[in-house]
Design a protein around this motif. Structure first.
Motif, mmCIF file in Angstrom:
data_model
loop_
_atom_site.group_PDB
_atom_site.id
_atom_site.type_symbol
_atom_site.label_atom_id
_atom_site.label_comp_id
_atom_site.label_asym_id
_atom_site.label_seq_id
_atom_site.Cartn_x
_atom_site.Cartn_y
_atom_site.Cartn_z
ATOM 1 N N LEU A 81 -12.253 -56.027 -54.150
ATOM 2 C CA LEU A 81 -12.263 -57.451 -53.834
ATOM 3 C C LEU A 81 -11.522 -57.721 -52.530
ATOM 4 N N TRP B 4 -24.295 -59.919 -44.850
ATOM 5 C CA TRP B 4 -24.860 -60.860 -45.810
ATOM 6 C C TRP B 4 -26.329 -61.078 -45.471
ATOM 7 N N TYR C 87 -28.702 -71.857 -43.635
ATOM 8 C CA TYR C 87 -27.447 -71.321 -44.170
ATOM 9 C C TYR C 87 -26.243 -71.617 -43.282
ATOM 10 N N GLN D 212 -13.561 -64.008 -52.710
ATOM 11 C CA GLN D 212 -13.934 -62.881 -53.566
ATOM 12 C C GLN D 212 -13.251 -62.988 -54.929
ATOM 13 N N GLY E 255 -14.744 -65.750 -56.989
ATOM 14 C CA GLY E 255 -16.045 -65.314 -57.471
ATOM 15 C C GLY E 255 -15.913 -64.387 -58.659
ATOM 16 N N PHE E 256 -14.914 -63.550 -58.625
ATOM 17 C CA PHE E 256 -14.728 -62.586 -59.723
ATOM 18 C C PHE E 256 -14.145 -63.275 -60.952
ATOM 19 N N ALA F 279 -19.377 -66.776 -59.832
ATOM 20 C CA ALA F 279 -19.941 -66.964 -58.489
ATOM 21 C C ALA F 279 -20.112 -68.436 -58.131
ATOM 22 N N GLU F 280 -20.278 -69.280 -59.151
ATOM 23 C CA GLU F 280 -20.506 -70.702 -58.851
ATOM 24 C C GLU F 280 -19.286 -71.342 -58.206
ATOM 25 N N GLN G 163 -17.972 -70.714 -53.402
ATOM 26 C CA GLN G 163 -17.975 -71.640 -52.267
ATOM 27 C C GLN G 163 -17.168 -72.895 -52.568
ATOM 28 N N ASP H 299 -22.966 -65.434 -64.658
ATOM 29 C CA ASP H 299 -22.543 -66.168 -63.461
ATOM 30 C C ASP H 299 -23.644 -67.107 -62.984
ATOM 31 N N LYS H 300 -23.200 -68.232 -62.450
ATOM 32 C CA LYS H 300 -24.152 -69.136 -61.801
ATOM 33 C C LYS H 300 -24.004 -68.957 -60.299
ATOM 34 N N LEU H 301 -25.115 -68.674 -59.625
ATOM 35 C CA LEU H 301 -25.057 -68.459 -58.185
ATOM 36 C C LEU H 301 -25.258 -69.784 -57.463
ATOM 37 N N PRO H 302 -24.564 -69.989 -56.338
ATOM 38 C CA PRO H 302 -24.699 -71.266 -55.623
ATOM 39 C C PRO H 302 -26.050 -71.381 -54.923
ATOM 40 N N ARG H 303 -26.376 -72.606 -54.525
ATOM 41 C CA ARG H 303 -27.684 -72.885 -53.937
ATOM 42 C C ARG H 303 -27.877 -72.142 -52.612
ATOM 43 N N LEU I 73 -26.911 -69.327 -51.439
ATOM 44 C CA LEU I 73 -26.304 -68.077 -51.843
ATOM 45 C C LEU I 73 -26.509 -67.004 -50.783
ATOM 46 N N ASP J 44 -23.906 -64.206 -50.782
ATOM 47 C CA ASP J 44 -22.981 -63.130 -51.141
ATOM 48 C C ASP J 44 -22.800 -63.126 -52.647
ATOM 49 N N SER K 106 -21.154 -60.231 -54.039
ATOM 50 C CA SER K 106 -20.413 -58.984 -54.238
ATOM 51 C C SER K 106 -19.363 -59.113 -55.332
ATOM 52 N N ALA K 107 -18.794 -60.326 -55.507
ATOM 53 C CA ALA K 107 -17.786 -60.469 -56.566
ATOM 54 C C ALA K 107 -18.432 -60.263 -57.937
ATOM 55 N N THR K 108 -19.620 -60.850 -58.128
ATOM 56 C CA THR K 108 -20.344 -60.660 -59.384
ATOM 57 C C THR K 108 -20.676 -59.182 -59.590
ATOM 58 N N THR L 196 -19.053 -56.596 -58.337
ATOM 59 C CA THR L 196 -17.826 -55.846 -58.649
ATOM 60 C C THR L 196 -17.536 -55.945 -60.153
ATOM 61 N N LYS L 197 -17.736 -57.147 -60.677
ATOM 62 C CA LYS L 197 -17.565 -57.354 -62.120
ATOM 63 C C LYS L 197 -18.541 -56.469 -62.902
#
Lengths: 300, 413
Positions: free
Chosen positions: A18, A221, A227, A262, A265-266, A270-271, A274, B217-221, B223, B225, B227-229, B231-232
């Protein structure tokens, strides 16, 4: 949430992943953040199109791969062409609004962001694109942590680019003129500095730095015409946290932001990755306010 | 002089009103020997690529139907024609343009827009005016839970997209002597109506087999990255990883699964083709499972286009710039075929009669069987699961349509 914290406690090696991922990506945030600090500090323009400039840079790498060349080669044309693009944008748009109030320049750069988005959409379509570096991916700690060479390389390139910019600002005539203008534009003008040229150069330099950051982003990415916004927000968070004209602050804030994303997110999912960026912005603003109010009391 | 000045604007106004009134029936529903269908679809904006795929599908079917003698109603042959407007990938615009199609152009039969979001904006409008619409590109389950009566969809709904992977994982677990309930599932779904529907379908099936969800996990709109998900994922070692987030989700997952050397034995994601995973990542995405509405290798067959393979050939011959035929085009063509069948069964252009004929349509096509539930979705065609094997997409499930055996576990890279 607790489960995820327990995972990190039970297998600390994943912290390494991470933190590394956060630092690698944070270095790129630092580039865009530094560019924004430059424009903000020297010209007092808050550039809402910062993220779009980054994404534009990313498409240089994509075009390179389409031509069958290595995307890293895009760094040079991206830097050069984005410099020219920045100069043009300054002459056409920014120079008209620089003397106006804050709201006008926000609107102008927001409009610029929309034009870039739709322009990229017309040129490249709305698909998500990447540029494959094709570089080695290394496993460490028994495969639990992976490090892509491209990330390490991009960290090194970020450091080199930042170093060059610092040297340029310190020692070149133009760099000195930029610093003088940012301190007091009127005095600089009286001393014979062509501030109009300084402004154009500053904005162009910012676009070039963003372009380079975009090339690196596209290899780590993914990019898409729409984006830019999260990248703009990140740049604002970094600059707000660090303050203007504070390069070490920008670097620390950007790296910290990368790592914080990071971790959230962990741990939170992930939501929240950001959302963390925006929450940090609020905290930073509150903390600044608190600090300032303390200072005021001291004066009284 | 003054009266003249006053009357002039009036004259202009009434003249233009008259002109408008005369212009209105220019696209009346059926004129001479032409039946006009209408569609507000995305030619620009973020859905433009798929919007154009869909338009090409519509156009090909119209061309084919007209060449084969058109639509026969009351002993007379009618040609089909489509009026398009560009909705700029904006749902609000879709709604406005549908009102325009209905009120100004007088179109009484609609084809759908591209995407669930724009179809969601279109549905209330067609309900309000009682204008039937056959759509081919809005898969969200929620379109068919609101009791709409004039909305019909030829495609499988979103909750079926990844559900078949759960059954496949259970089957594999049992074959290797484990229990289906031992399977650990990791999921990362975008936080949008479509992917959350996909998730709801997966969760239903996960519960059925008593499997365990260890990451959700819910991914953002926007999206870019995950990588955190991942890693989990590495830390918790699931048996099955599911990702859905349109093509950006597929591309981000494709890149980062490779970059982080994620060794999950079974990985399934939506939008592999749309994300062009094979050309982007090559061997790194081998053995990924990808659901699809349609594939040219399936043995579906029907009138007009013949087999799925025939359609594939004809499409490529008509539109030279396509190397693969997207399922978005195939289902768009199927929607036009549904219209033809409905007109011919109804033997009328009365919207109510045509609506009733639509709800009774039963059709075998190159795209699969079409039969609508009372909610309007197609319940006769399954989703199929393909696996990327050495760079090509091969159907591996459900067993009835499988042409290849599933590779399990996947070659971790």
């Amino acid at each position: 949430m607790w489960d995820n914290i327990m995972v990190l406690a039970a297998a600390p090696v994943f912290n390494v992943q991470l933190i590394l991922d956060g630092l690698f990506i944070g270095a790129i945030f630092a580039l865009a953040g530094y560019g924004l600090a430059l424009v903000w500090g020297v010209m007092n323009v808050k550039n809402l199109a910062q993220g779009e400039l980054v994404i534009m840079g990313g498409y240089f790498a994509y075009v390179m791969t389409q031509l069958g060349l290595h995307p890293l080669l895009a760094l040079i044309p991206a830097f050069a062409i984005m410099f020219g693009f920045g100069w043009l944008v300054y002459k056409i748009i920014i120079s008209k609004v620089i003397e106006r109030d804050l709201f006008t320049s926000l609107l102008a750069t927001f409009g610029l962001a929309l034009v870039i988005q739709q322009g990229l959409n017309l040129a490249f379509g709305p698909e998500v694109q990447t540029a494959q570096s094709g570089m080695e991916i290394r496993s460490i700690f028994g495969g639990n942590v992976t490090v892509a060479d491209i990330r390490v390389l991009s960290l090194i390139l970020c450091a080199i680019l930042a170093g060059l910019v610092v040297l340029f600002m310190k020692h070149s005539r133009m760099g000195q003129a930029i610093r003088a203008t940012s301190q007091d534009p009127r005095a600089a003008r009286v001393m014979g500095i062509d501030t109009e040229k300084v402004y154009a150069f500053t904005f162009a330099l910012n676009a070039a730095i963003c372009g380079a950051a975009g090339v690196l982003i596209s290899m780590i990415w993914v990019i898409q015409p729409f984006y830019g916004v999260p990248h703009s927000i990140r740049a604002f968070v970094v600059v707000t946290a660090a303050g203007l004209g504070n390069l070490p602050g920008v670097i620390i804030a950007a790296l910290g932001l990368g790592v914080a994303e990071q971790y959230s997110g962990f741990v939170l999912g992930a939501e929240f990755q950001q959302a963390t960026v925006v929450m940090l912005l609020i905290f930073v603003l509150m903390w600044r306010q608190f600090q300032m109010s303390k200072n005021r009391q001291v004066v009284q | 002089m003054t009266t003249k000045m006053k009357t002039l604007p009036f004259a202009v106004l009434s003249a233009s009103a008259l002109a408008l009134a005369l212009a209105a029936p220019a696209y009346a529903k059926v004129e001479g020997d032409t039946i006009t269908l209408g569609s507000a679809i995305s030619f620009t904006g973020k859905y433009s690529t798929n919007g154009i795929h869909a338009k090409n599908g519509y156009d090909l079917a119209v061309k084919q139907i007209n060449a084969a003698g058109g639509v026969k109603v009351g002993g007379k042959s009618y040609k089909l024609k489509i009026v398009y407007y560009d909705d700029e990938s904006t749902p609000a615009r879709t709604g406005q343009l549908l009102e325009r199609l209905i009120n100004q152009d007088g179109v009484k039969f609609m084809l759908g827009p591209y995407s669930s979001a724009t179809t969601k904006a279109a549905a209330p409008i067609i309900e309000k005016y009682k204008i039937p619409m056959v759509e081919a590109e809005g898969a969200s389950r929620s379109l068919f839970t609101k009791g709409y009566k004039y909305l019909f969809a030829v495609l499988s709904t979103s909750e079926q997209y990844l559900a078949s992977t759960i059954a496949l994982a259970a089957q594999i677990a049992e074959k290797s002597g484990k229990k289906a309930s031992d399977v650990k599932v990791a999921m990362a779904f975008e936080n949008d109506p479509f992917s959350q529907d996909v998730r709801a379908g997966v969760i239903e099936d996960v519960k059925k087999f008593g499997m365990k969800i260890i990451i959700d996990d819910k991914l953002p709109r926007d999206l870019n990255d995950m990588s955190a998900t991942l890693t989990k994922t590495k830390a918790l070692k699931p048996d099955l990883l599911l990702v859905s987030g349109h093509s950006k989700g597929a591309v981000t997952a494709g890149r980062q699964i490779q970059e982080m050397k994620i060794a999950v034995p079974m990985i399934a994601l939506t939008h592999c083709e749309a994300g062009k995973l094979v050309s982007k990542f090559g061997a790194a995405v081998d053995d990924f499972l990808c659901p699809t509405q349609w594939a040219e290798t399936l043995s579906y067959k029907g009138d007009l286009f013949g087999t799925a393979a025939d359609y594939d050939k004809l499409f490529k011959a008509t539109f030279a710039n396509y190397k693969n035929v997207p399922y978005q085009s195939a289902q768009a063509s199927a929607a036009v075929m549904v219209w033809k069948a409905a007109f011919e069964n109804a033997q009328s252009f009365d919207t109510e009669k045509v609506r009733d004929a639509l709800s009774a349509v039963e059709l075998n096509t190159f795209y699969g069987k079409i039969k609508f539930s009372s909610a309007g979705n197609n319940i006769a065609k399954p989703m199929v699961l393909r696996q990327i094997q050495n760079g090509t997409y091969n159907v591996v499930a459900p067993a009835e349509w499988a042409s290849h055996k599933v590779n399990y576990p996947r070659k971790a890279n």
